[in-house]
Design a protein around this motif. Sequence first.
Motif, PDB file in Angstrom:
ATOM      1  N   GLN A 137     -11.349   3.809  -9.560  1.00  0.00           N
ATOM      2  CA  GLN A 137     -10.749   3.366  -8.493  1.00  0.00           C
ATOM      3  C   GLN A 137     -11.038   4.293  -7.048  1.00  0.00           C
ATOM      4  N   PHE A 138     -11.049   3.779  -6.108  1.00  0.00           N
ATOM      5  CA  PHE A 138     -11.327   4.797  -4.828  1.00  0.00           C
ATOM      6  C   PHE A 138     -10.061   4.525  -4.209  1.00  0.00           C
ATOM      7  N   ASN A 139      -9.546   5.516  -3.132  1.00  0.00           N
ATOM      8  CA  ASN A 139      -8.263   5.624  -2.714  1.00  0.00           C
ATOM      9  C   ASN A 139      -8.305   4.734  -1.332  1.00  0.00           C
ATOM     10  N   LEU A 140      -7.856   3.292  -1.878  1.00  0.00           N
ATOM     11  CA  LEU A 140      -7.609   2.245  -0.666  1.00  0.00           C
ATOM     12  C   LEU A 140      -6.529   3.017   0.324  1.00  0.00           C
ATOM     13  N   SER A 141      -5.441   3.467  -0.499  1.00  0.00           N
ATOM     14  CA  SER A 141      -4.186   3.664   0.527  1.00  0.00           C
ATOM     15  C   SER A 141      -4.823   4.798   1.446  1.00  0.00           C
ATOM     16  N   LEU A 142      -5.588   5.586   1.178  1.00  0.00           N
ATOM     17  CA  LEU A 142      -5.918   6.825   2.024  1.00  0.00           C
ATOM     18  C   LEU A 142      -6.921   6.006   3.165  1.00  0.00           C
ATOM     19  N   GLN A 143      -7.791   5.163   2.669  1.00  0.00           N
ATOM     20  CA  GLN A 143      -8.461   4.499   3.541  1.00  0.00           C
ATOM     21  C   GLN A 143      -7.804   3.633   4.390  1.00  0.00           C
ATOM     22  N   LYS A 144      -6.749   3.140   4.278  1.00  0.00           N
ATOM     23  CA  LYS A 144      -6.016   2.432   5.347  1.00  0.00           C
ATOM     24  C   LYS A 144      -5.042   3.405   6.287  1.00  0.00           C
ATOM     25  N   ARG A 161      -5.417   3.552  10.145  1.00  0.00           N
ATOM     26  CA  ARG A 161      -4.422   3.009  11.060  1.00  0.00           C
ATOM     27  C   ARG A 161      -3.733   4.089  12.125  1.00  0.00           C
ATOM     28  N   ASP A 162      -3.787   5.423  11.457  1.00  0.00           N
ATOM     29  CA  ASP A 162      -2.905   6.501  11.859  1.00  0.00           C
ATOM     30  C   ASP A 162      -4.139   7.350  12.859  1.00  0.00           C
ATOM     31  N   PHE A 163      -5.307   7.541  12.466  1.00  0.00           N
ATOM     32  CA  PHE A 163      -6.403   8.491  12.931  1.00  0.00           C
ATOM     33  C   PHE A 163      -7.425   7.742  13.338  1.00  0.00           C
ATOM     34  N   GLU A 164      -7.692   6.312  13.200  1.00  0.00           N
ATOM     35  CA  GLU A 164      -8.772   5.604  13.654  1.00  0.00           C
ATOM     36  C   GLU A 164     -10.065   6.217  13.168  1.00  0.00           C
ATOM     37  N   LEU A 165      -9.713   6.389  11.696  1.00  0.00           N
ATOM     38  CA  LEU A 165     -11.107   7.014  11.084  1.00  0.00           C
ATOM     39  C   LEU A 165     -11.407   6.105  10.078  1.00  0.00           C
ATOM     40  N   LYS A 166     -12.806   5.889   9.783  1.00  0.00           N
ATOM     41  CA  LYS A 166     -13.432   4.978   8.927  1.00  0.00           C
ATOM     42  C   LYS A 166     -13.968   5.398   7.561  1.00  0.00           C
ATOM     43  N   LEU A 207       0.818  -1.292   0.068  1.00  0.00           N
ATOM     44  CA  LEU A 207       0.157   0.026  -0.011  1.00  0.00           C
ATOM     45  C   LEU A 207       0.908   1.219   0.234  1.00  0.00           C
ATOM     46  N   ASP A 208       1.954   1.331   0.668  1.00  0.00           N
ATOM     47  CA  ASP A 208       2.923   2.264   0.808  1.00  0.00           C
ATOM     48  C   ASP A 208       2.079   3.495   1.553  1.00  0.00           C
ATOM     49  N   LEU A 209       2.008   3.594   2.809  1.00  0.00           N
ATOM     50  CA  LEU A 209       1.382   4.406   3.529  1.00  0.00           C
ATOM     51  C   LEU A 209       2.400   5.843   3.973  1.00  0.00           C
ATOM     52  N   SER A 210       3.313   5.982   3.022  1.00  0.00           N
ATOM     53  CA  SER A 210       4.307   6.918   3.487  1.00  0.00           C
ATOM     54  C   SER A 210       3.743   8.184   2.615  1.00  0.00           C
ATOM     55  N   LEU A 211       4.505   9.285   2.852  1.00  0.00           N
ATOM     56  CA  LEU A 211       4.244  10.450   2.081  1.00  0.00           C
ATOM     57  C   LEU A 211       4.587  10.486   0.844  1.00  0.00           C
ATOM     58  N   ARG A 212       5.557   9.642   0.490  1.00  0.00           N
ATOM     59  CA  ARG A 212       6.188   9.246  -0.835  1.00  0.00           C
ATOM     60  C   ARG A 212       4.990   9.151  -1.908  1.00  0.00           C
ATOM     61  N   ASN A 213       3.833   8.391  -1.318  1.00  0.00           N
ATOM     62  CA  ASN A 213       2.736   7.834  -2.230  1.00  0.00           C
ATOM     63  C   ASN A 213       1.947   9.105  -2.787  1.00  0.00           C
ATOM     64  N   PRO A 214       1.946   9.139  -4.014  1.00  0.00           N
ATOM     65  CA  PRO A 214       0.954  10.390  -4.406  1.00  0.00           C
ATOM     66  C   PRO A 214      -0.378  10.018  -4.251  1.00  0.00           C
ATOM     67  N   LEU A 215      -0.789   9.057  -3.896  1.00  0.00           N
ATOM     68  CA  LEU A 215      -2.308   8.782  -3.596  1.00  0.00           C
ATOM     69  C   LEU A 215      -2.441   9.292  -2.185  1.00  0.00           C
ATOM     70  N   LEU A 216      -1.530   9.667  -1.354  1.00  0.00           N
ATOM     71  CA  LEU A 216      -1.541  10.272   0.112  1.00  0.00           C
ATOM     72  C   LEU A 216      -1.007  11.665  -0.134  1.00  0.00           C
ATOM     73  N   PRO A 246      -6.331  12.326  -3.726  1.00  0.00           N
ATOM     74  CA  PRO A 246      -7.521  12.205  -4.516  1.00  0.00           C
ATOM     75  C   PRO A 246      -8.642  10.961  -3.908  1.00  0.00           C
ATOM     76  N   LEU A 247      -9.732  11.301  -4.039  1.00  0.00           N
ATOM     77  CA  LEU A 247     -10.893  10.324  -3.699  1.00  0.00           C
ATOM     78  C   LEU A 247     -11.431   9.537  -4.857  1.00  0.00           C
ATOM     79  N   ILE A 248     -11.834  10.015  -6.061  1.00  0.00           N
ATOM     80  CA  ILE A 248     -12.471   9.100  -6.978  1.00  0.00           C
ATOM     81  C   ILE A 248     -11.545   9.244  -8.202  1.00  0.00           C
TER      82      ILE A 248
END
Length: 308
Positions: free
Chosen positions: A225-232, A236-241, A18-27, A195-197
Amino acid sequence: MSNLDLQKEIGRFRERLLDLSLRNPLLNYRKSKRRTLQIVNELPNVIYERLVGDGKSFIFDFVPDPPTDESSDLKTQSQQAELFGTATDGDGLSASDGREVGSAATESNQVERDVQRFSIDLPTAPEHTKSLEKHLVDEKLQTNLVKDKLHAVLRYMQREATTAMQETGINYLFLAVGFLSWQETESSEKDRMAPLILIPVKIEKVSKGNGEARYTASWDEDDVQFNLSLQKKLERDFELKLPFFDFETTPEEYFASIQAAIAAKPAWAIRREALLGFFTFHKLSMYADIDPANWDLKSEDGSGAILS
């Protein structure tokens, strides 16, 4: 090997995909002059419905070139005022904010005139759809670039997308609709854009009846696509669904559901932007493929067979 927790190991591997770092353009998407094309003055629902719902293409539209001589200034200013919803006085000043329309930006750049541009924030549709202005529902996809610059950017993006398809078989070109502006910590002053959608698209060069070349964007019929990386990341970091995007849901409905999900984060916001850019999702497909929920990890002999 008997002490290996296979599910935990697979979970760690999936998270790296998923790459949950800030290097990921999806985040943390960063705009680029050559690899980003801002879409303006369009409605998110109309963009989605035309491309995905109706399977129709858009023609990229440009803004008028700035005036080339003073004799045409007043006429051009009047045209721009009508187009962009601003009024001008006899001195070429916008009555709404006092900015010069169509004049030189600085003394050091007298030849290059300012081009009147639309806000990058997409408009909100009126309650009654019958009152939509024609330009919001036509076949044109508005940008803030003049014709030559627009075509140069689209040629580059088309070439990059075609090369990627030839070399990898993967389309990285997407039309992103809606962004989440978020921050890493409560004290952070840096907004991140996610991005969202994301609609996979292709660019084609076509010729109009008069021989004029134009560029079109159409859905390539691959999965939206929806942003699965953002969802995870938020889970993980904010306990937001973050809600999943149901592809029968409109973008506006999805924005509203996300706004409700981030209610506890007053500094966060939905950014009503759309842009053409490059994103990668092939690792997210691998993430789904190796989901332990799809496997039988418990065999009768306790060996933890991966395949049922």
